[in-house]
Design a protein around this motif. Sequence first.
Motif, PDB file in Angstrom:
ATOM      1  N   THR A   6      97.671  94.293 112.961  1.00 61.44           N
ATOM      2  CA  THR A   6      98.197  94.650 113.677  1.00 61.44           C
ATOM      3  C   THR A   6      99.695  95.836 113.090  1.00 61.44           C
ATOM      4  O   THR A   6      99.813  96.415 113.664  1.00 61.44           O
TER       5      THR A   6
ATOM      6  N   GLU B  24     107.633  85.598 119.938  1.00 64.71           N
ATOM      7  CA  GLU B  24     108.087  86.957 121.408  1.00 64.71           C
ATOM      8  C   GLU B  24     108.588  87.960 120.759  1.00 64.71           C
ATOM      9  O   GLU B  24     108.200  89.341 121.794  1.00 64.71           O
TER      10      GLU B  24
ATOM     11  N   CYS C 140     105.806  90.453 119.175  1.00 67.47           N
ATOM     12  CA  CYS C 140     105.457  91.108 119.959  1.00 67.47           C
ATOM     13  C   CYS C 140     105.926  92.527 121.048  1.00 67.47           C
ATOM     14  O   CYS C 140     105.475  93.186 120.945  1.00 67.47           O
ATOM     15  N   LEU C 141     107.082  91.697 121.405  1.00 63.68           N
ATOM     16  CA  LEU C 141     107.942  92.942 121.792  1.00 63.68           C
ATOM     17  C   LEU C 141     108.368  94.548 120.960  1.00 63.68           C
ATOM     18  O   LEU C 141     107.973  95.085 120.844  1.00 63.68           O
TER      19      LEU C 141
ATOM     20  N   ASP D 241     104.963  96.369 120.903  1.00 65.25           N
ATOM     21  CA  ASP D 241     104.062  96.261 121.602  1.00 65.25           C
ATOM     22  C   ASP D 241     102.979  95.619 122.035  1.00 65.25           C
ATOM     23  O   ASP D 241     102.063  95.865 122.491  1.00 65.25           O
ATOM     24  N   CYS D 242     102.714  94.488 121.599  1.00 66.31           N
ATOM     25  CA  CYS D 242     101.787  93.356 121.249  1.00 66.31           C
ATOM     26  C   CYS D 242     101.742  92.330 121.960  1.00 66.31           C
ATOM     27  O   CYS D 242     102.422  92.121 122.595  1.00 66.31           O
ATOM     28  N   SER D 243      99.782  91.698 121.907  1.00 63.04           N
ATOM     29  CA  SER D 243      99.473  90.500 122.759  1.00 63.04           C
ATOM     30  C   SER D 243     100.106  89.348 121.718  1.00 63.04           C
ATOM     31  O   SER D 243     100.381  90.200 120.218  1.00 63.04           O
ATOM     32  N   ILE D 244     100.259  87.966 121.929  1.00 67.03           N
ATOM     33  CA  ILE D 244     100.162  87.051 120.475  1.00 67.03           C
ATOM     34  C   ILE D 244      98.711  87.195 119.890  1.00 67.03           C
ATOM     35  O   ILE D 244      99.605  86.948 118.889  1.00 67.03           O
ATOM     36  N   ALA D 245      97.790  87.013 120.533  1.00 63.51           N
ATOM     37  CA  ALA D 245      96.719  87.360 119.844  1.00 63.51           C
ATOM     38  C   ALA D 245      97.181  88.873 119.198  1.00 63.51           C
ATOM     39  O   ALA D 245      95.901  88.580 117.986  1.00 63.51           O
ATOM     40  N   ASP D 246      97.495  90.132 119.020  1.00 68.47           N
ATOM     41  CA  ASP D 246      97.505  90.388 117.615  1.00 68.47           C
ATOM     42  C   ASP D 246      98.739  90.162 117.193  1.00 68.47           C
ATOM     43  O   ASP D 246      98.674  90.686 116.081  1.00 68.47           O
TER      44      ASP D 246
ATOM     45  N   GLU E 248      96.882  83.086 115.239  1.00 70.58           N
ATOM     46  CA  GLU E 248      95.323  82.924 115.394  1.00 70.58           C
ATOM     47  C   GLU E 248      95.654  81.296 115.609  1.00 70.58           C
ATOM     48  O   GLU E 248      95.946  80.834 114.332  1.00 70.58           O
TER      49      GLU E 248
END
Length: 72
Positions: A10, A47, A50-51, A54-59, A62
């Motif tokens: 990412t 968190e 991610c903020l 601007d991505c999801s936790i999966a980014d 894992e």
Amino acid sequence: MISYKPLQHTLIEKGVKKMELVKMVGMSNSTLNKLNKNQYVALEVIERICLALDCSIADVVEIKKDPDESEA
């Protein structure tokens, strides 16, 4: 087993360097070291990453099965 390999991808995709991420998120260098070593960090840090990106936790993270664990 926790892996932050998706975070590395990412960061590359978004053109963000690790030290830039530290400043964006407001995390310590020791937290960055934990991420580099695939060690646990607080969900609050995940968190904020991610903020900031601007991505999801999966980014970012894992969960992989530990090869040392035998199946029952």
